[in-house]
Design an enzyme around this catalytic site. Structure first.
Site, PDB file in Angstrom:
ATOM      1  N   ALA A  41       0.729   5.747   0.159  1.00 46.34           N
ATOM      2  CA  ALA A  41      -0.010   7.009   0.295  1.00 46.34           C
ATOM      3  C   ALA A  41       0.993   8.154   0.300  1.00 46.34           C
ATOM      4  O   ALA A  41       2.196   7.943   0.115  1.00 46.34           O
ATOM      5  CB  ALA A  41      -0.852   6.997   1.569  1.00 46.34           C
ATOM      6  N   SER A  42       0.510   9.364   0.526  1.00 50.20           N
ATOM      7  CA  SER A  42       1.366  10.539   0.395  1.00 50.20           C
ATOM      8  C   SER A  42       2.438  10.616   1.471  1.00 50.20           C
ATOM      9  O   SER A  42       3.535  11.107   1.227  1.00 50.20           O
ATOM     10  CB  SER A  42       0.513  11.811   0.433  1.00 50.20           C
ATOM     11  OG  SER A  42      -0.260  11.846   1.609  1.00 50.20           O
ATOM     12  N   LYS A  54       5.457  -0.007   8.184  1.00 52.93           N
ATOM     13  CA  LYS A  54       5.050   1.267   7.578  1.00 52.93           C
ATOM     14  C   LYS A  54       6.250   2.211   7.589  1.00 52.93           C
ATOM     15  O   LYS A  54       6.807   2.506   8.653  1.00 52.93           O
ATOM     16  CB  LYS A  54       3.880   1.865   8.359  1.00 52.93           C
ATOM     17  CG  LYS A  54       3.229   3.061   7.707  1.00 52.93           C
ATOM     18  CD  LYS A  54       1.955   3.449   8.464  1.00 52.93           C
ATOM     19  CE  LYS A  54       1.236   4.597   7.794  1.00 52.93           C
ATOM     20  NZ  LYS A  54      -0.028   4.939   8.520  1.00 52.93           N
ATOM     21  N   ALA A 105       0.859  -1.190   0.000  1.00 48.92           N
ATOM     22  CA  ALA A 105       0.000   0.000   0.000  1.00 48.92           C
ATOM     23  C   ALA A 105       0.890   1.233   0.000  1.00 48.92           C
ATOM     24  O   ALA A 105       1.988   1.221   0.560  1.00 48.92           O
ATOM     25  CB  ALA A 105      -0.918   0.005   1.222  1.00 48.92           C
ATOM     26  N   ALA A 139       3.390   7.821   3.704  1.00 48.87           N
ATOM     27  CA  ALA A 139       4.128   6.580   3.980  1.00 48.87           C
ATOM     28  C   ALA A 139       3.639   5.457   3.078  1.00 48.87           C
ATOM     29  O   ALA A 139       2.618   5.590   2.394  1.00 48.87           O
ATOM     30  CB  ALA A 139       3.964   6.198   5.447  1.00 48.87           C
ATOM     31  N   GLN A 140       4.377   4.344   3.093  1.00 50.92           N
ATOM     32  CA  GLN A 140       3.936   3.137   2.401  1.00 50.92           C
ATOM     33  C   GLN A 140       4.221   1.924   3.285  1.00 50.92           C
ATOM     34  O   GLN A 140       5.026   1.988   4.219  1.00 50.92           O
ATOM     35  CB  GLN A 140       4.593   2.999   1.034  1.00 50.92           C
ATOM     36  CG  GLN A 140       6.085   2.775   1.022  1.00 50.92           C
ATOM     37  CD  GLN A 140       6.640   2.816  -0.409  1.00 50.92           C
ATOM     38  OE1 GLN A 140       6.167   3.557  -1.277  1.00 50.92           O
ATOM     39  NE2 GLN A 140       7.671   2.015  -0.669  1.00 50.92           N
ATOM     40  N   VAL A 141       3.544   0.810   2.976  1.00 51.08           N
ATOM     41  CA  VAL A 141       3.587  -0.375   3.842  1.00 51.08           C
ATOM     42  C   VAL A 141       4.237  -1.546   3.113  1.00 51.08           C
ATOM     43  O   VAL A 141       3.902  -1.827   1.955  1.00 51.08           O
ATOM     44  CB  VAL A 141       2.168  -0.759   4.306  1.00 51.08           C
ATOM     45  CG1 VAL A 141       2.213  -2.022   5.174  1.00 51.08           C
ATOM     46  CG2 VAL A 141       1.522   0.391   5.069  1.00 51.08           C
ATOM     47  N   ASP A 184     -10.722   7.689  11.662  1.00 53.71           N
ATOM     48  CA  ASP A 184     -10.513   7.521  10.219  1.00 53.71           C
ATOM     49  C   ASP A 184     -11.039   6.158   9.782  1.00 53.71           C
ATOM     50  O   ASP A 184     -10.381   5.415   9.051  1.00 53.71           O
ATOM     51  CB  ASP A 184      -9.022   7.656   9.896  1.00 53.71           C
ATOM     52  CG  ASP A 184      -8.771   7.974   8.421  1.00 53.71           C
ATOM     53  OD1 ASP A 184      -9.729   8.405   7.739  1.00 53.71           O
ATOM     54  OD2 ASP A 184      -7.637   7.791   7.956  1.00 53.71           O
TER      55      ASP A 184
END
Length: 508
Positions: free
Chosen positions: A127-128, A151, A125, A130-132, A286
């Site tokens: 995103a702006s 992460k 995954a 971080a990534q996993v 969230d």
């Protein structure tokens, strides 16, 4: 402030015709003319709210995140803008896996091979911020240990964020000074709120602490699973969590095929929300479908703990009072509760607020209870609040956003979900516990250490107040002292009554 970045913002605003906001503003007429010099093709074919969304998407992930935060401020924005901004998605291409590996090694001070048996360089995954990556912990004997999600913070993100935040602060200052509606929109306050939100996301230890708190709150729960945090493998740039296996909650057919009871699952979602809000005063803020999975045993799995909300006992009390009053159509109690809680100015006329609330709620309550949305009730009230200069608290905005997510999810799983029928027993029981003997005993137990400290200091406080040379301080100190004295006397009387009751019981 970067000149090239500023020019890009100007060009983007012009491309989507957002310079129209300057039209008719005499002090900004020269700016409107300057925009016309941009060598960019102008496209104003789409509705204005859609053009605002497209402009934010063009300006990159930080502006996209800002738009997402702004979409929750329905107390400030017209509905059509809030609805359009809610469509923004945080989609960013992943950065190279070898770079992620370098971040992990630099941040944790050890080679990846020493920490993990396998570390998949391909992210699962992105995103702006971080990534996993998927990995397995290395056991002391070198064998494969627990399966984990690692992460990793996007390298170089901080200077980009600081640059864009600086530009946002400048723009917010201009809006507040130059536009008639600028002060009501509170642009600088919104940017400051966004600044805090972003910097919280940039510290992985902040998210780790949130996850640990939520996991502790739901320890042994038959409704919700929260992954374990591995602190020895975490830092400000890296967060290592237990890998969770489950089905994304939005994949309804897969859930049916797995034999999951969708009606029970929808009720669980509502109960989890109200448990977080009223029992714990700490909630995952969230909870959109991308952050929720369902385990094989039918429990929810929560992910991504960067955004949480917290509520004081006062907030919880007035929220419960408001919900119960809403659904009993006691609009006068709704109005007085808003004034008592400080959510509206003290000089607000209860009758006027009551009439405004009635106007909002009566059309909603003409529907069957099973079709009524708690979140929409709060949303409509936020929109009405603009007339009364309501100071909407950030935690209540997060609460409303979370409630809308939970409702949407619950009714996606079970279209017949009656949210009020599920929530009312919980709220009623909670209120009874707060105002009954259990609540009193809990308060006495909680306050006892403070009384033991405060009571011996009362003579000194009186002497200090009497020795003050300033009349206003003397009066204020005397009033405060008398209030505290009355409170202590009342509490001591309650303690005496309880002790007498216990003594009488022991003698019988």
């Amino acid at each position: 402030m970067s000149i090239s970045r500023s020019l890009k913002i100007v060009a983007t605003l012009y491309r989507y015709g957002l310079d129209d906001f300057l039209e008719g503003h005499s002090r900004l007429a020269f700016l409107h003319k300057l925009f016309g010099l941009c060598p960019v093709r102008r496209d104003t074919s789409a509705p204005l709210p859609q053009r605002v969304r497209l402009a934010l998407e063009s300006l990159g992930p930080i502006f996209v995140k800002f738009g997402q935060v702004l979409s929750t401020r329905r107390d400030l924005l017209p509905p059509e803008y809030a609805d359009e901004l809610a469509l923004l998605q945080d989609r960013v291409p992943p950065f190279d896996g070898d770079i992620a590996r370098q971040v992990v090694e630099r941040s944790l001070g050890r080679k990846v091979e020493e920490l993990f048996v396998d570390f998949d360089l391909k992210p699962v995954a992105s995103a702006s911020v971080a990534q996993v990556h998927k990995a397995w912990l290395r056991q002391p004997d070198g064998g494969r240990g627990r399966e984990v999600a690692v992460k990793v913070l996007r390298p170089g993100i901080l200077p980009v964020i600081e640059q864009d935040l600086s530009l946002m602060r400048t723009l917010a200052g201009w809006v507040e000074k130059l536009f008639a509606d600028g002060k009501r929109l509170k642009p600088r306050e919104v940017v400051a709120e966004f600044d805090k939100y972003l910097h919280d996301e940039l510290d992985m230890m902040h998210e780790a602490a949130n996850a640990s708190q939520l996991r502790r709150n739901f320890k042994g729960s038959d409704m919700l699973i929260v992954p374990e945090v591995f602190y020895d493998y975490s830092s400000r740039e890296v967060l290592t969590l237990e890998w969770m296996h489950g089905i994304p909650v939005g994949q309804i057919e897969r859930l049916r095929e797995a034999g999951v009871d969708l009606q029970k699952l929808s009720r669980f979602g509502v109960e989890i929300f109200f448990t977080q809000v009223f029992r714990h005063g700490f909630f995952h803020a969230d909870m959109h479908p991308g952050n929720i999975f369902v385990a094989a045993d039918g429990r929810y799995i929560a992910l991504d703990f960067g955004i949480v909300g917290s509520l004081t006992d006062t907030d919880k009390h007035y929220l419960a009072v408001n919900f119960l009053a809403f659904f009993n159509r006691d609009y006068h109690r709704v109005a007085t509760a808003h004034i008592e809680s400080g959510w509206v100015p003290r000089d607000t006329r209860a009758e006027e607020l009551e009439a405004a609330v009635r106007t909002v709620c009566e059309p909603i309550f003409e529907k069957p209870l099973s079709e009524i949305s708690f979140g929409m009730v709060l949303l409509r009230l936020f929109e009405t609040s603009r007339r009364f200069n309501v100071e909407i608290q950030p935690q209540l905005v997060l609460l409303q956003k979370t409630l809308l997510n939970i409702e949407g999810l619950g009714r996606q799983l079970d279209p017949e979900l009656d949210l009020w029928d599920t929530a009312k027993p919980f709220l009623t029981k909670w209120m009874n516990e707060q105002i009954g003997w259990r609540g009193l005993l809990r308060t006495l137990k909680h306050e006892a250490p403070q009384w033991a400290t405060t009571l011996p200091t009362l003579p000194r406080k009186l002497n200090e107040a009497l020795g003050s040379a300033k009349t206003d301080l003397l009066v204020e100190g005397y009033i405060q002292l008398m209030r505290e004295q009355k409170r202590q006397n009342f509490l001591l009387l309650l303690i005496a009554i309880l002790l007498a009751a216990l003594l009488a019981k022991s003698l019988l």
